[in-house]
Design a protein around this motif. Structure first.
Motif, mmCIF file in Angstrom:
data_model
loop_
_atom_site.group_PDB
_atom_site.id
_atom_site.type_symbol
_atom_site.label_atom_id
_atom_site.label_comp_id
_atom_site.label_asym_id
_atom_site.label_seq_id
_atom_site.Cartn_x
_atom_site.Cartn_y
_atom_site.Cartn_z
ATOM 1 N N VAL A 30 2.190 -19.274 -16.454
ATOM 2 C CA VAL A 30 2.723 -18.793 -15.179
ATOM 3 C C VAL A 30 1.592 -18.735 -14.146
ATOM 4 N N LEU A 31 1.812 -19.395 -13.035
ATOM 5 C CA LEU A 31 0.841 -19.400 -11.945
ATOM 6 C C LEU A 31 1.351 -18.536 -10.799
ATOM 7 N N GLY A 32 0.468 -17.777 -10.190
ATOM 8 C CA GLY A 32 0.837 -16.964 -9.042
ATOM 9 C C GLY A 32 0.303 -17.601 -7.774
ATOM 10 N N LEU A 71 -0.775 -10.074 7.271
ATOM 11 C CA LEU A 71 -2.065 -9.469 7.585
ATOM 12 C C LEU A 71 -2.986 -9.527 6.369
ATOM 13 N N ASP A 72 -4.288 -9.443 6.616
ATOM 14 C CA ASP A 72 -5.249 -9.534 5.521
ATOM 15 C C ASP A 72 -4.983 -8.488 4.441
ATOM 16 N N ALA A 73 -4.619 -7.274 4.849
ATOM 17 C CA ALA A 73 -4.369 -6.199 3.884
ATOM 18 C C ALA A 73 -3.194 -6.510 2.965
ATOM 19 N N ASP A 74 -2.241 -7.300 3.450
ATOM 20 C CA ASP A 74 -1.058 -7.639 2.649
ATOM 21 C C ASP A 74 -1.419 -8.422 1.386
ATOM 22 N N THR A 79 -1.328 -9.687 -4.438
ATOM 23 C CA THR A 79 -2.189 -10.096 -5.547
ATOM 24 C C THR A 79 -2.114 -9.093 -6.691
ATOM 25 N N ALA A 80 -2.122 -7.810 -6.357
ATOM 26 C CA ALA A 80 -2.011 -6.770 -7.383
ATOM 27 C C ALA A 80 -0.707 -6.908 -8.149
ATOM 28 N N ASP A 81 0.351 -7.266 -7.446
ATOM 29 C CA ASP A 81 1.651 -7.447 -8.092
ATOM 30 C C ASP A 81 1.601 -8.587 -9.107
ATOM 31 N N VAL A 99 -10.199 -13.914 -1.443
ATOM 32 C CA VAL A 99 -10.992 -12.683 -1.458
ATOM 33 C C VAL A 99 -10.237 -11.566 -2.167
ATOM 34 N N ALA A 100 -8.951 -11.430 -1.860
ATOM 35 C CA ALA A 100 -8.142 -10.379 -2.493
ATOM 36 C C ALA A 100 -8.081 -10.581 -4.000
ATOM 37 N N ALA A 101 -7.879 -11.818 -4.430
ATOM 38 C CA ALA A 101 -7.783 -12.104 -5.862
ATOM 39 C C ALA A 101 -9.117 -11.872 -6.566
#
Length: 323
Positions: A30-32, A71-74, A79-81, A99-101
């Motif tokens: 599974v790829l996100g 937005l960047d924060a989104d 990613t956490a999900d 960056v988030a990942a």
């Protein structure tokens, strides 16, 4: 009874095939996939074609979970999900997603799709040997910043002031603006940065450009800025400010002209990284691929509305005209 037997055997065989396919799909990696909400859908099509050419069929031997952000924060939220869902790999379609990942995991492989300056944003140590769980393709081509400014000056001979749209939340936008400033200084051009971090910042940024007296505009490479390409093209047209962009997608949105590597080469090439990692390769050892194709694109309608004409030496360089 005989009739029932003859019908029942192929039905059971068909049921076995269906059940087998379902079972394969359930156990497939599974790829996100994380991208900007209004990213050009053609990018994803190109990436999936790359997967198909390598033998991957979505829903059969591969599954993809899709997530979007504005937005960047989104990006940290989506990613956490995906990490909570225990995906096998994260596909990062821009800097913010990468960056988030990278902040969220150093274990799950992360494949970049035409992401700008991965070294500059700190997600890898080196393009040849990333040394982290991040690899993939980049569209990093800083040499184009100076070339874009020279093209702008060629069509706006009295260019003495220029401004660049930047996203202050993007670490590498500062470096891009400094390079823009350095190139402008050599050409005797004064510059200003126009920081936009959310949609409502754009109108105010154009007001600052007008107060500054900018005669030409450019943009830093950034996923949020790209997501505002229609608004930027509309604003530049409204105030009759020639603007040169970093990607043909801006020109397709009504912008004047762009010089850039585009995204399709990097999106198609990213599929090979997915294949290598699924076959056991470590992201830290896979060299990051850069762009090899660069295109100058021009919007004829935008050119006409600004009352501009291209010098013959630039006309011959145009690789794509958009009406």
């Amino acid at each position: 009874m005989l009739f029932r037997q003859r019908v029942g055997v192929p039905c059971l065989a068909l049921l076995a095939v269906i059940c087998g396919t379902d079972a394969t799909a359930q156990t497939a990696p599974v790829l996100g996939y994380v991208a900007a909400k209004n990213a050009n859908p053609k990018r994803l099509e190109v990436f999936k074609q790359g997967l198909t050419d390598l033998g991957y069929i979505e829903g059969k031997n591969l599954r993809i979970e899709y997530r979007e952000a504005v937005l960047d924060a989104d990006y940290h939220i989506v990613t956490a999900d995906l990490i909570n869902r225990k995906v096998d790999m994260i596909l990062a379609a821009n800097v913010a997603a990468t960056v988030a990942a990278a902040k969220a995991t150093n274990v799950i492989p992360i494949v970049m799709l035409a992401v700008f300056d991965p070294v500059g944003v700190g997600v890898v140590k080196d393009l040849m040997r990333p040394g982290t769980n991040v690899t993939g393709t980049t569209m990093y081509a800083p040499q184009l910043i100076g070339e874009r400014l020279r093209l702008l000056k060629n069509i706006v001979p009295n260019l003495d002031k220029a401004a660049m749209f930047v996203n202050g939340n993007n670490a590498n936008n500062t470096a891009q603006f400094e390079l823009f400033r350095s190139e402008a200084r050599r050409a005797g051009i004064e510059v200003q940065s126009l920081d936009i971090r959310k949609p409502e910042d754009i109108d105010a940024a154009f007001d600052r450009a007008l107060i500054f007296g900018a005669r030409g505009l450019a943009n830093a490479v950034d996923s949020f800025i790209n997501s505002r390409r229609f608004a930027l093209a509309a604003g530049a047209a409204k105030y009759k400010l020639p603007m040169i962009y970093s990607d043909v997608e801006y020109v397709a949105a009504g912008g004047l002209m762009a010089l850039g590597p585009g995204h399709y080469e990097g999106y198609y090439g990213a599929a090979a990284y997915v294949d290598k990692i699924l076959h056991g390769a470590s992201p830290s050892d896979l060299a990051i691929s850069g762009p090899t194709e660069f295109t100058l694109s021009v919007n004829r309608a935008a050119l006409g509305k600004l009352g501009l004409s291209l010098p013959p030496d630039i006309v011959v360089r145009v690789g794509e005209w958009i009406d």
